[in-house]
Design a protein around this motif. Structure first.
Motif, PDB file in Angstrom:
ATOM      1  N   SER A 240     -20.369  13.548   2.190  1.00 41.96           N
ATOM      2  CA  SER A 240     -19.017  13.935   1.787  1.00 41.96           C
ATOM      3  C   SER A 240     -18.072  13.481   2.894  1.00 41.96           C
ATOM      4  CB  SER A 240     -18.919  15.450   1.609  1.00 41.96           C
ATOM      5  OG  SER A 240     -19.785  15.904   0.599  1.00 41.96           O
ATOM      6  N   VAL A 241     -17.042  12.721   2.532  1.00 41.07           N
ATOM      7  CA  VAL A 241     -16.140  12.150   3.530  1.00 41.07           C
ATOM      8  C   VAL A 241     -14.700  12.510   3.189  1.00 41.07           C
ATOM      9  CG1 VAL A 241     -17.710  10.240   4.035  1.00 41.07           C
ATOM     10  CG2 VAL A 241     -15.958   9.952   2.282  1.00 41.07           C
ATOM     11  N   SER A 242     -13.817  12.330   4.155  1.00 45.18           N
ATOM     12  CA  SER A 242     -12.402  12.562   3.884  1.00 45.18           C
ATOM     13  C   SER A 242     -11.560  11.723   4.822  1.00 45.18           C
ATOM     14  CB  SER A 242     -12.037  14.039   4.044  1.00 45.18           C
ATOM     15  OG  SER A 242     -11.873  14.377   5.401  1.00 45.18           O
ATOM     16  N   ILE A 243     -10.331  11.506   4.398  1.00 43.84           N
ATOM     17  CA  ILE A 243      -9.345  10.855   5.249  1.00 43.84           C
ATOM     18  C   ILE A 243      -8.104  11.735   5.238  1.00 43.84           C
ATOM     19  CG2 ILE A 243      -8.453   9.411   3.349  1.00 43.84           C
ATOM     20  CD1 ILE A 243      -7.905   7.241   5.505  1.00 43.84           C
ATOM     21  N   GLN A 244      -7.518  11.904   6.405  1.00 42.80           N
ATOM     22  CA  GLN A 244      -6.296  12.682   6.545  1.00 42.80           C
ATOM     23  C   GLN A 244      -5.155  11.724   6.855  1.00 42.80           C
ATOM     24  OE1 GLN A 244      -6.533  16.243   6.146  1.00 42.80           O
ATOM     25  NE2 GLN A 244      -8.557  15.555   5.474  1.00 42.80           N
ATOM     26  N   LEU A 245      -4.061  11.903   6.147  1.00 35.85           N
ATOM     27  CA  LEU A 245      -2.917  11.010   6.284  1.00 35.85           C
ATOM     28  C   LEU A 245      -1.645  11.828   6.435  1.00 35.85           C
ATOM     29  CD1 LEU A 245      -4.819   9.902   3.609  1.00 35.85           C
ATOM     30  CD2 LEU A 245      -3.618   7.826   4.291  1.00 35.85           C
ATOM     31  N   GLU A 246      -0.555  11.127   6.665  1.00 31.54           N
ATOM     32  CA  GLU A 246       0.744  11.779   6.797  1.00 31.54           C
ATOM     33  C   GLU A 246       1.799  10.911   6.146  1.00 31.54           C
ATOM     34  OE1 GLU A 246       3.268  14.062  10.269  1.00 31.54           O
ATOM     35  OE2 GLU A 246       2.127  12.283  10.828  1.00 31.54           O
ATOM     36  N   VAL A 247       2.668  11.544   5.375  1.00 31.86           N
ATOM     37  CA  VAL A 247       3.821  10.852   4.795  1.00 31.86           C
ATOM     38  C   VAL A 247       5.022  11.124   5.689  1.00 31.86           C
ATOM     39  CG1 VAL A 247       5.353  10.635   2.815  1.00 31.86           C
ATOM     40  CG2 VAL A 247       2.923  11.103   2.451  1.00 31.86           C
ATOM     41  N   THR A 248       5.635  10.046   6.181  1.00 27.44           N
ATOM     42  CA  THR A 248       6.853  10.158   6.982  1.00 27.44           C
ATOM     43  C   THR A 248       7.940   9.335   6.305  1.00 27.44           C
ATOM     44  OG1 THR A 248       6.432   8.214   8.363  1.00 27.44           O
ATOM     45  CG2 THR A 248       5.415  10.297   9.059  1.00 27.44           C
ATOM     46  N   THR A 249       9.104   9.313   6.913  1.00 24.97           N
ATOM     47  CA  THR A 249      10.201   8.525   6.337  1.00 24.97           C
ATOM     48  C   THR A 249       9.892   7.031   6.340  1.00 24.97           C
ATOM     49  OG1 THR A 249      11.253   8.534   8.519  1.00 24.97           O
ATOM     50  CG2 THR A 249      11.975  10.212   6.943  1.00 24.97           C
ATOM     51  N   SER A 250       8.908   6.621   7.156  1.00 21.81           N
ATOM     52  CA  SER A 250       8.555   5.200   7.213  1.00 21.81           C
ATOM     53  C   SER A 250       7.343   4.857   6.351  1.00 21.81           C
ATOM     54  CB  SER A 250       8.279   4.785   8.666  1.00 21.81           C
ATOM     55  OG  SER A 250       7.203   5.522   9.214  1.00 21.81           O
ATOM     56  N   GLY A 293      -0.322   8.508  -0.831  1.00 21.15           N
ATOM     57  CA  GLY A 293       0.813   8.811   0.026  1.00 21.15           C
ATOM     58  C   GLY A 293       2.108   8.212  -0.501  1.00 21.15           C
ATOM     59  N   ARG A 294       2.040   6.988  -0.991  1.00 23.79           N
ATOM     60  CA  ARG A 294       3.239   6.356  -1.576  1.00 23.79           C
ATOM     61  C   ARG A 294       3.706   7.134  -2.802  1.00 23.79           C
ATOM     62  NH1 ARG A 294       0.494   1.341  -0.316  1.00 23.79           N
ATOM     63  NH2 ARG A 294      -0.319   1.285  -2.439  1.00 23.79           N
ATOM     64  N   TYR A 295       2.736   7.564  -3.604  1.00 27.12           N
ATOM     65  CA  TYR A 295       3.052   8.350  -4.801  1.00 27.12           C
ATOM     66  C   TYR A 295       3.733   9.655  -4.409  1.00 27.12           C
ATOM     67  CZ  TYR A 295       2.276  10.726  -9.291  1.00 27.12           C
ATOM     68  OH  TYR A 295       2.437  11.411 -10.466  1.00 27.12           O
ATOM     69  N   LEU A 296       3.183  10.312  -3.394  1.00 25.54           N
ATOM     70  CA  LEU A 296       3.778  11.562  -2.908  1.00 25.54           C
ATOM     71  C   LEU A 296       5.192  11.329  -2.384  1.00 25.54           C
ATOM     72  CD1 LEU A 296       0.695  13.009  -0.998  1.00 25.54           C
ATOM     73  CD2 LEU A 296       1.795  14.063  -2.979  1.00 25.54           C
ATOM     74  N   ALA A 297       5.364  10.255  -1.610  1.00 29.70           N
ATOM     75  CA  ALA A 297       6.680   9.946  -1.052  1.00 29.70           C
ATOM     76  C   ALA A 297       7.699   9.701  -2.160  1.00 29.70           C
ATOM     77  CB  ALA A 297       6.584   8.738  -0.135  1.00 29.70           C
ATOM     78  N   ASP A 298       7.263   9.015  -3.212  1.00 28.23           N
ATOM     79  CA  ASP A 298       8.161   8.740  -4.339  1.00 28.23           C
ATOM     80  C   ASP A 298       8.616  10.022  -5.028  1.00 28.23           C
ATOM     81  OD1 ASP A 298       7.974   6.039  -3.884  1.00 28.23           O
ATOM     82  OD2 ASP A 298       6.482   5.667  -5.456  1.00 28.23           O
ATOM     83  N   HIS A 299       7.829  11.083  -4.852  1.00 23.33           N
ATOM     84  CA  HIS A 299       8.159  12.367  -5.485  1.00 23.33           C
ATOM     85  C   HIS A 299       8.634  13.402  -4.463  1.00 23.33           C
ATOM     86  CE1 HIS A 299       5.802  10.410  -8.653  1.00 23.33           C
ATOM     87  NE2 HIS A 299       6.424  11.205  -9.491  1.00 23.33           N
ATOM     88  N   GLY A 300       9.072  12.916  -3.293  1.00 24.32           N
ATOM     89  CA  GLY A 300       9.769  13.788  -2.356  1.00 24.32           C
ATOM     90  C   GLY A 300       8.934  14.488  -1.317  1.00 24.32           C
TER      91      GLY A 300
END
Length: 426
Positions: A240-250, A293-300
Motif C-alpha cells: 500500500s503506497v501513497s503520495i502527499q502533495l500540496e496545492v499552492t497558487t503556483s 491537484g490541478r482538479y482541486l485547484a480548478d475548484h478552489g
C-alpha cells in the motif's frame, strides 16, 4: 508558517469531513493524536487541542524545536462528546479566549480538516483560514473537500482523470450484498467500503466462502439504508503506497511518497521514501496526484492532500482513495523536515509507527528509557527516535517517529527501539 502573522493550529480531529460524527468512538481515538500538532508551533502561535498535553511532552517539543514556551499558547478544550471542535470550544466558553490569544496580528486558523464548522468558527473569531486569502475562498473549497473525502466521489473523479482503479461499483446500503455477490462471480474476494471512512475504518473483506456459508454482511448503518457504499475487487496487494502533495497558487507539487503499513486495511504506520522495489510506481503516483491537484485547484482548493494506491503482485498500481486534508503523515513530515534542517542529515528516510509496551510508562519514563538506549533524536546528527505524540492514555500504545540516513538505518533503529521498550512481539 505564514508571511503575515501567527497561526492558530486548530486540531479538529472531531470533524464530519472523513467520518460521520455518529462514529464518535473512532473520532475520539483519532483525537488522541492531537498532541503531535505541537510540532507545528512557532513563536506567536496558538494550539487549540481537544485533548490535554502533558507538561513533560511540551518541554520535550520546545527543547527540540527551540521554541520558548512563553512565546506560544496551548488551549485545552474540555471533552464535549462527538461534536466538532468548534462546538466544544463554544460549550467551554473559550471563544473569546482564543480570539484574544490570536489578537490583531494577522493570524490565520490552520485546521486539520476544512469543514463547515471550521469556516463558521473562523468567522466567529474573525480569522482567515490558512492558506486561503479570505474566509469566502475557504468556504468555496468546501464542496470539493466534502466530495473527494468520500469513496464514491473519489472513484468518479479518479476515473475522469484517467487513474487505474480496481473493478468495482457504487451502490446504496441495501444493494451492497447483491453487488458483492455479482462481483464475487469473477473475483475471489471483495472489499466493502462505507462512503465516508478514513484509516480503513468500517471496511469489510468478503470472500465467496463467506457468502456460500450463508454469512450476512455485517455493515455499519452509517448513512442509513440510503447511504452510499463502494464494493471493489480485493486485489492481491504487494504494498500500500501513497503520495502527499500540496496545492499552492503556483500549482500542485509533490511533497513526499512512501509505503503505508496496514493491518486488515487499517492504517498503522508509514515509511518514506518509497523503497527501490516500488520506485517504478513513483512516476505514475505523481502523475495521478498532480492531475488531482490541478482538479482541486480548478475548484478552489488550496493546501495539502494525499492520494493512496495499492500495488498488486504484478507491480501495477491502482488508485484507492484521496484525503483532501492534513493526513496522519502531514504533520510528522513537517516535524521531520524541521528537525533535520541544518543538520548533517538534510534528506532523511523516516517512519512513523506504534508499538505496545508490556508495562505502562509515563512520558518521562519513556523518554528516560529512550535516552538511556542511545536512540533519542540528536539535533546535530539529524537522526534518532522521536516520541512525537505524547504519552498514550493507556501507557502502552506508544507512537514514535524514526529519522535516519537510509531505509536500512530506519529498520535498525526500529528494531533497537522494540528491544529497548520491550514492545510486544519485538
Amino acid at each position: 508558517m505564514t508571511e503575515t502573522g501567527p497561526i492558530v493550529v486548530f486540531a479538529n480531529f472531531l470533524s464530519d469531513l472523513a467520518v460521520d460524527l455518529n462514529e464518535g468512538q473512532i473520532l475520539m481515538q483519532w483525537a488522541q493524536q492531537a498532541p503531535r500538532k505541537a510540532w507545528l508551533l512557532r513563536p506567536g502561535d496558538v494550539l487549540v487541542t481537544p485533548v490535554p498535553l502533558s507538561p513533560e511532552f511540551l518541554r520535550y517539543v520546545y527543547g527540540l524545536t527551540g521554541v520558548s514556551p512563553e512565546t506560544v499558547a496551548v488551549v485545552e478544550v474540555p471533552p464535549a462528546g462527538a461534536v466538532p471542535l468548534a462546538q466544544a470550544v463554544r460549550e467551554a466558553g473559550l471563544v473569546e479566549h482564543v480570539r484574544a490569544l490570536a489578537g490583531d496580528r494577522g493570524a490565520a486558523l490552520l485546521p486539520t480538516a476544512l469543514d463547515a464548522s471550521t469556516i463558521e468558527f473562523a468567522r466567529e473569531i474573525r480569522l482567515a483560514v490558512h492558506p486561503y486569502p479570505t474566509i469566502e475562498a475557504a468556504e468555496a473549497a468546501l464542496k470539493m473537500t466534502t466530495l473527494l473525502n468520500t469513496k464514491t466521489g473519489f472513484r468518479e473523479t479518479a476515473a475522469q482523470l484517467g487513474m487505474r482503479l480496481p473493478t468495482g461499483r457504487v451502490c446504496r446500503r441495501l444493494e451492497v450484498e447483491g453487488v458483492a455477490r455479482e462481483l464475487l462471480r469473477d473475483h475471489e474476494r471483495v472489499v466493502v467500503k462505507p462512503d465516508r471512512s478514513a484509516g480503513g475504518h468500517g471496511m469489510r473483506f468478503v470472500s465467496r466462502d463467506d457468502l456460500s456459508s450463508g454469512a450476512i454482511l455485517a455493515l455499519e448503518t452509517v448513512g442509513g439504508p440510503e447511504g452510499m457504499w463502494v464494493v471493489e475487487e480485493c486485489l492481491d496487494v504487494a504494498e500500500s503506497v501513497s503520495i502527499q502533495l500540496e496545492v499552492t497558487t503556483s500549482g500542485a507539487h509533490a511533497l513526499f511518497s512512501g509505503v503505508m503499513r496496514t493491518a486488515q486495511g487499517s492504517f498503522t504506520g508509514y515509511t518514506s521514501p518509497l523503497p527501490p522495489s516500488f520506485a517504478h510506481v513513483a512516476d505514475e503516483l505523481e502523475e495521478w496526484g498532480t492531475a488531482l491537484g490541478r482538479y482541486l485547484a480548478d475548484h478552489g482548493y488550496v493546501g495539502p492532500f494525499g492520494l493512496d494506491a495499492l500495488v498488486d503482485e504484478g507491480g501495477a498500481a491502482y488508485a484507492s482513495e484521496s484525503n483532501i486534508r492534513r493526513t496522519a503523515t502531514t504533520t510528522p513530515h513537517t516535524m521531520v523536515t524541521r528537525l533535520t534542517a541544518g543538520s548533517a542529515n538534510p534528506d532523511p528516510a523516516w517512519s512513523v509507527s506504534k508499538g505496545w509496551t508490556r508495562s505502562p510508562m509515563g512520558f518521562e519514563g519513556a523518554l528516560a528509557r529512550l535516552r538511556a538506549s542511545g536512540l533519542a533524536f540528536d539535533v546535530e546528527r539529524g537522526e534518532g527516535v522521536v516520541l512525537y505524540a505524547d504519552a498514550p492514555p493507556d501507557g502502552h500504545s506508544w507512537r514514535y517517529a524514526v529519522i535516519a540516513r537510509s531505509a536500512g538505518a530506519v529498520e535498525e533503529h526500529e528494531a533497537a527501539l522494540a528491544q529497548a521498550f520491550q514492545f510486544e512481539g519485538g
